[in-house]
Design a protein around this motif. Sequence first.
Motif, PDB file in Angstrom:
ATOM      1  N   ALA A  31      58.135 -69.831 -36.150  1.00 17.50           N
ATOM      2  CA  ALA A  31      59.561 -69.759 -35.874  1.00 17.50           C
ATOM      3  C   ALA A  31      59.839 -70.452 -34.559  1.00 17.50           C
ATOM      4  O   ALA A  31      59.012 -70.464 -33.659  1.00 17.50           O
ATOM      5  CB  ALA A  31      60.005 -68.300 -35.791  1.00 17.50           C
ATOM      6  N   SER A  32      61.004 -71.060 -34.464  1.00 19.14           N
ATOM      7  CA  SER A  32      61.444 -71.552 -33.171  1.00 19.14           C
ATOM      8  C   SER A  32      62.904 -71.208 -33.039  1.00 19.14           C
ATOM      9  O   SER A  32      63.629 -71.163 -34.029  1.00 19.14           O
ATOM     10  CB  SER A  32      61.189 -73.047 -33.045  1.00 19.14           C
ATOM     11  N   GLY A  91      62.381 -70.231 -27.576  1.00 20.03           N
ATOM     12  CA  GLY A  91      60.943 -70.058 -27.653  1.00 20.03           C
ATOM     13  C   GLY A  91      60.363 -70.416 -29.005  1.00 20.03           C
ATOM     14  O   GLY A  91      61.064 -70.896 -29.902  1.00 20.03           O
ATOM     15  N   ILE A  92      59.065 -70.183 -29.117  1.00 19.86           N
ATOM     16  CA  ILE A  92      58.312 -70.572 -30.308  1.00 19.86           C
ATOM     17  C   ILE A  92      57.366 -69.422 -30.650  1.00 19.86           C
ATOM     18  O   ILE A  92      56.770 -68.825 -29.760  1.00 19.86           O
ATOM     19  CB  ILE A  92      57.481 -71.840 -30.009  1.00 19.86           C
ATOM     20  N   LEU A  93      57.253 -69.121 -31.931  1.00 23.20           N
ATOM     21  CA  LEU A  93      56.316 -68.072 -32.359  1.00 23.20           C
ATOM     22  C   LEU A  93      55.463 -68.611 -33.497  1.00 23.20           C
ATOM     23  O   LEU A  93      55.990 -69.084 -34.499  1.00 23.20           O
ATOM     24  CB  LEU A  93      57.085 -66.841 -32.867  1.00 23.20           C
ATOM     25  N   ILE A  94      54.160 -68.533 -33.350  1.00 27.12           N
ATOM     26  CA  ILE A  94      53.261 -68.943 -34.433  1.00 27.12           C
ATOM     27  C   ILE A  94      52.324 -67.783 -34.720  1.00 27.12           C
ATOM     28  O   ILE A  94      51.815 -67.168 -33.792  1.00 27.12           O
ATOM     29  CB  ILE A  94      52.384 -70.153 -34.031  1.00 27.12           C
ATOM     30  N   GLY A  95      52.075 -67.510 -35.983  1.00 26.42           N
ATOM     31  CA  GLY A  95      51.077 -66.500 -36.342  1.00 26.42           C
ATOM     32  C   GLY A  95      51.641 -65.094 -36.428  1.00 26.42           C
ATOM     33  O   GLY A  95      51.181 -64.287 -37.207  1.00 26.42           O
ATOM     34  N   ASP A  96      52.645 -64.799 -35.611  1.00 22.96           N
ATOM     35  CA  ASP A  96      53.267 -63.483 -35.664  1.00 22.96           C
ATOM     36  C   ASP A  96      54.709 -63.650 -35.209  1.00 22.96           C
ATOM     37  O   ASP A  96      54.983 -63.823 -34.027  1.00 22.96           O
ATOM     38  CB  ASP A  96      52.515 -62.515 -34.731  1.00 22.96           C
ATOM     39  N   ALA A  97      55.627 -63.665 -36.164  1.00 22.39           N
ATOM     40  CA  ALA A  97      57.028 -63.922 -35.824  1.00 22.39           C
ATOM     41  C   ALA A  97      57.877 -62.680 -36.044  1.00 22.39           C
ATOM     42  O   ALA A  97      59.079 -62.769 -36.270  1.00 22.39           O
ATOM     43  CB  ALA A  97      57.545 -65.104 -36.625  1.00 22.39           C
TER      44      ALA A  97
END
Lengths: 830, 115
Positions: free
Chosen positions: A328-329, A368-374
Amino acid sequence: MIKPTIVVVGNGMVGYKFCEKLVNKSSDFRIIVFGEEPRHAYDRVHLSEYFNGKTAEDLSLSSRSWYEEHDILLHLGDPVQEINRSAKTVHSLMGVTYSYDFLVLATGSSAFVPDIPGVEKEGVFVYRTIEDLELIKAYASNVKTGAVMGGGLLGLEAAKALMDLGIEETHVIEFAPRLMPRQIDSAGSTMLQSKLKELGLSLHLNKSTSHVGGENKIEALHFNDESVLSVDMLVISAGIRPRDELARLSGLQIGTRGGIVVNEKMQTSDEAIFAIGECALYEGMIYGLVAPGYEMADIVAAQITGISKLFYGYDMSTKLKLIGVDVASFGDAFVTEPDCRTIVFEDTHKGIYKRINISIDGKYLLGGILIGDADAYNILLQTVNNKLILPPNPEDLILGTRGGAENEGAGVMSLPDDALICSCEAVNKATICSSVIDLGITNIDGIKKCTKAGTGCGGCIPLVKDLIAGTMKANGQYIKNVICEHFDYSRQELFDLVKINKLKNYDLVLDHFGKGDGCEVCKPVVASIMSSLWNDVIVKQDTIQDSNDRFLANIQKGGTYSVVPRIPGGEITPDKLIVLGQVAKRYNLYTKITGGQRIDLFGAHVNDLPAIWEELIDAGFESGHAYGKALRTVKSCVGSTWCRFGLHDSVSFAIEIEERYKGVRAPHKIKGGVSGCVRECAEAQAKDFGIIATEKGWNLYVCGNGGSKPQHGQLLATDIDKETLVKYLDRFLMFYIKTAEPLSRTATWLNKMDGGLSYLKNVVVNDSLGLAGQLEEEMQALVNTYHCEWKEVVDNPDLRKRFTHFVNAPEEKDPTVKFDPMRDQVKAKW
Amino acid sequence: METTTAIEWILACHTNDVPENGGACVKLGEEQIAIYNFTRRGEWYATQNLCPHKQQMVLSRGMIGSTGAHCEPKVACPFHKNTFSLISGQCLTNEEYSIKTYAVKIADGKIFIGI
Ligand code: SRM
Ligand SMILES: Cc1cc2nc3c(=O)[nH]c(=O)nc-3n(C[C@H](O)[C@H](O)[C@H](O)COP(=O)(O)OP(=O)(O)OC[C@H]3O[C@@H](n4cnc5c(N)ncnc54)[C@H](O)[C@@H]3O)c2cc1C
Ligand code: SF4
Ligand code: FES
C-alpha cells in the motif's frame, strides 16, 4: 414539459455511476447512454475475479431492468462516432442520432500497447475488458509459460491471474529498475520482489523488449541486452491511454499527452460537454482509479441539477489487492528528508517494510508505504487525509504500541465526522455512525445495504467494523459476544446452561435457550459443547456438525475427503506403514506425510470412507480427528531412547499424552509437543501445550500457536514430574474448553484473558478458583468415555448408509470429481 | 410464442433417505439436486447441488437454518459458508450469487421434485 436530454458516451464504471447519481438526485432528465462494449457496465476493478469463478453476470454493476426502471435508454455495442457540437447532436456507428442538452463523455481508457515489433502476434493480449479475459483464459489452457509486460499495479495483478490460471511459469518484465515505481520506493520494491519470488513469480527488471519473436504466434521475447526469454503468451500491461479520439475529432481541447482537458466543474472546452473518469485530464493528470472517477461523476450530476460542487484533485493512495503480499502507499509516499522526517521499519526475515513520512514539526503524517503488512493502511490514510495530530511517539503508528495497553478502536473514533471512510462510494464517518445510532444497524451487511459503504473495493470494511463497534460502545451499548442471532448467550454461558439442564440434543437447547431454527454458526457450537460435556458419538446428530465432522473427514477441493489415522507421537510400526500403503493404493489416494508427524491419504470418495476405515481399524488404527475441533497430534522428538542429548523418553510421554486426550473436543483444535531436551526438536513451544524435558523433570509451556499469527508458548510450570504435569494439563485444557469463545485457539484465548498468564497460572497451579478438582474430574470423564467414532460408524449399518453421494443411487460416486496425475499419484482436478 | 408448461413431478427418493434437519443429494438424469428435510419446521426444500461460489457439488452437505426476523430458511455451503435462501435461491452473504430452487411434493413417503 420536455425534459432536457443528457447523452452519456461510455457505459463503463464511471458512466454508470454518473447515471446512478443523476437519477438519485433528480428525475427531470431524459438519459440516453451509448456503450461500445456489448454488456452493460461491470466492475472492472474486480475483473481478475473473473478467473476465480465470477461470471460476467457476477461482475455486473446493475441489471438491464435497472435502466428500464429509470427510463434510461441504453444502446449497447454501439459506439458514438461523431459529435456535432454546433447542432448538439451525436451519431452512432449503427446510425442512431440524438440531440443533447448536455453531453457527458465517460469513454475511459484503453491499455497502452508499446510500439514493439511483433506485438500483433497471436498469444499477445491486453488486460482491460471481459472479452480480453475470455481470450486470455482460452489461450492459457494449453500454455506452460507466460509473461506480463509491466511491473506496475495492474501488471502484478495480471501476473497473479496467470498463475491462478495454472500457468506453470510466470514472468514479469519491467522496464524500470524496480516494481511499482509509481507507488513505492526502492527499499519497498526490494522487499516486494523477494516476496513475489517466494510466490513463484520470475521477475526481470531493467529489461526493455526489442521485439516479440515467433512465426505467427509468440514464442519468445527478445530484449535490448540481447537476452531472450521463451514464452508461450504475453499480457501487456504497460499503462493506460485515455480514450480521447471522439473528443479530439470533435475539436475539444486535448492534453499534449492525451486526455480530454476539463476544469474543476469537469467541463471540457465546450460548456455543454463534460468529461469524467479515466478519459478526463484535470490539471495535467489522468486519474487511473475508480474513486476519483466516481467523485467526478458526482460533480457533473451536481452541476446539471444546479448544485455547485467542484473537483479539487483526488487522493491517489492505493492498496494492491489479490497478489498475496500486502502493498500500500498513501498520501505523499515519496517526500524525503529534509522536507520531512522519515521513519522506516524493516524486517527482512518476515518480509515487512513500512515507511512513514512525518512533517518537520512532528505533528502530521504526510504519507507512507507499507509492504508485507498493510493492516494499518486505512487508519494511516485517514490520519493523513484528516490531518490528525500525531501521538508523541509516531513510530507507534507502524510498530503498534509496545508494552502499554492497546486502545483498539480509539483511533477510528477520533476521526472527524466528515472523514471519508469509503472513498469508492464517498461515505463519511458521520453517515456510518448515524446509521448505527439512529437506525440501529449493527452489522456490516446492514451498513452496506443502507450506505453502500464497503461495496466498492471493500478496502474500508475493517474500518467500518471498528466504527460500528466504537459507536456502539460510545453509545453505551453493551457489546456482548453472543453466539449468533439464535442465541443471546456467550459460549461460556451456554456451556453452563447445557450442563446444568443436562441437555443432550440440539433442538432441545434451541427450544430452551434460543430462537428461530438455528444456523451454521450455533449448530457446531452447541455440538462442540455437547461433545465436551457428554462425549456422545457425534454422528448421531450429524446435521448439526460442522462440514468436516458430519462426514468424519476433511472435505477438499472437488468434494472428496481425506483420511488421517492417528499415529500417536509419530511412532509407527513397519506393518502399519505397509497397511497404509496398501489402503492408499487400493483406493487411489494421494499420500503425504503431514506437518503433524502422521500420514494423510487424500482424495477419497465419500462412498469409500467406511470401507477404507474398516480396513484401517482392522489393522489397529483409530480416527486421528483431523477433521474435528479436537486433539490433533502430540508431536515428539526421538528423545533419550536414541538421541545422545535426550534427558527423558519424550516419545513415550508424547504417546501417553496423545492417548489420554485423543477424541477430546474443544472450542478449536488442540496440538501438543514433547521434546527430550532444550534443543526442542519437537517444536513444543509452538503448540497449545508443550512439554520439554529438564534435568529435574519437565517444563510445561502453554498457549503457543502456529498459523498465520505465530506465537510462542509461555512457561506455566518448571521441573515438574509427569503426574503433576498431567494434572496441570487436565485443568488447563478443561478450563480452556469451558471458557473460550467459539473457534478461538488457546493463544487467542490467553491473549484476551484479563490478567493473562499470571491469572491462568493462579487457576491451574495455585487453584485460585477452587476448581482444580472439578476440572480434573471432568477431564477424566471425557478420557473414560473415549470411543473411536470411525469404529462406531464402521460397525453400524445405519450410520454407514449416510456415507453416500446420491441417496437415490448409493453405489454411484459423484461424477464431477476428477483427478489429474502428478508425480505417480493424483491431485484434485481444479 | 407463449407456452405454459405444467410442472413435471419427478420421483427423487424416499423421505427417510434425507436426514432430519439436513440435506441429501439425488441424481435426476444428469442433474444433481439437493433436498433438505427441514424437520423442525415440517418443510421440504430442494435446490441445485452446485455452489456457485467455487463450483463445488456440495450444497446438500451444508447445514440448514434460518435467518432474520421472518426466519428465512437457508443453507450454508460447507466450503466457505456462503448462505442461500431456500425459498428464492438468493445468496444471502454475497448479492452476486443465486441458486436454482425446485418445488417439492411429498406423497406416501416419497419425495417428488418439480422441474
Ligand atoms: C495435512 C496438513 C498439511 C500437511 O500436508 O502437512 C494440514 C492441513 C490442513 N490444515 Fe493445517 N495442516 C497440517 C498441519 C498444520 C500445522 C503444523 C502442525 O500441526 O505442527 C499448523 C500450525 C500449527 C498450529 O496449528 O498452531 C497448521 C495450521 C492450520 C490452521 C491455522 C490455525 C491457527 O491457529 O491459526 C488452519 C485453519 C484453521 O484451523 O482454522 C489449518 C487448517 C487445515 C485444513 C484443515 C484446511 C481445511 O479446512 O481444509 C487442512 C486440511 C487438509 C485435508 O484435507 O486433510 N491448519 N496446520 C497438516 C496436518 C497435520 C496432521 O497430521 O493433523
Ligand atoms: C484489471 C484492472 C484492475 C483495476 N483495479 C483497480 C483498483 O484496484 N482500484 C481502482 O481504483 N481502479 C482499478 N482499475 C481501474 C478502474 O477500473 C478504472 O479507473 C475505471 O474502470 C474507470 O472507469 P471509466 O468509466 O472511466 O472507464 P471504463 O470503465 O474503461 O469505461 C469506459 C467505457 O466507455 C466505452 N467507450 C469508449 N469510447 C466509446 C464511444 N465512443 N462510444 C461508446 N462507448 C465508448 C468503453 O468501451 C468502456 O466500456 C483497474 C482496472 C483494470 C483493467
Ligand atoms: S497451509 Fe494448511 S490450510 Fe493452507 S494450503 Fe497448506 S495445508 Fe491447506
Ligand atoms: S464453494 Fe460454496 S461457499 Fe465457496
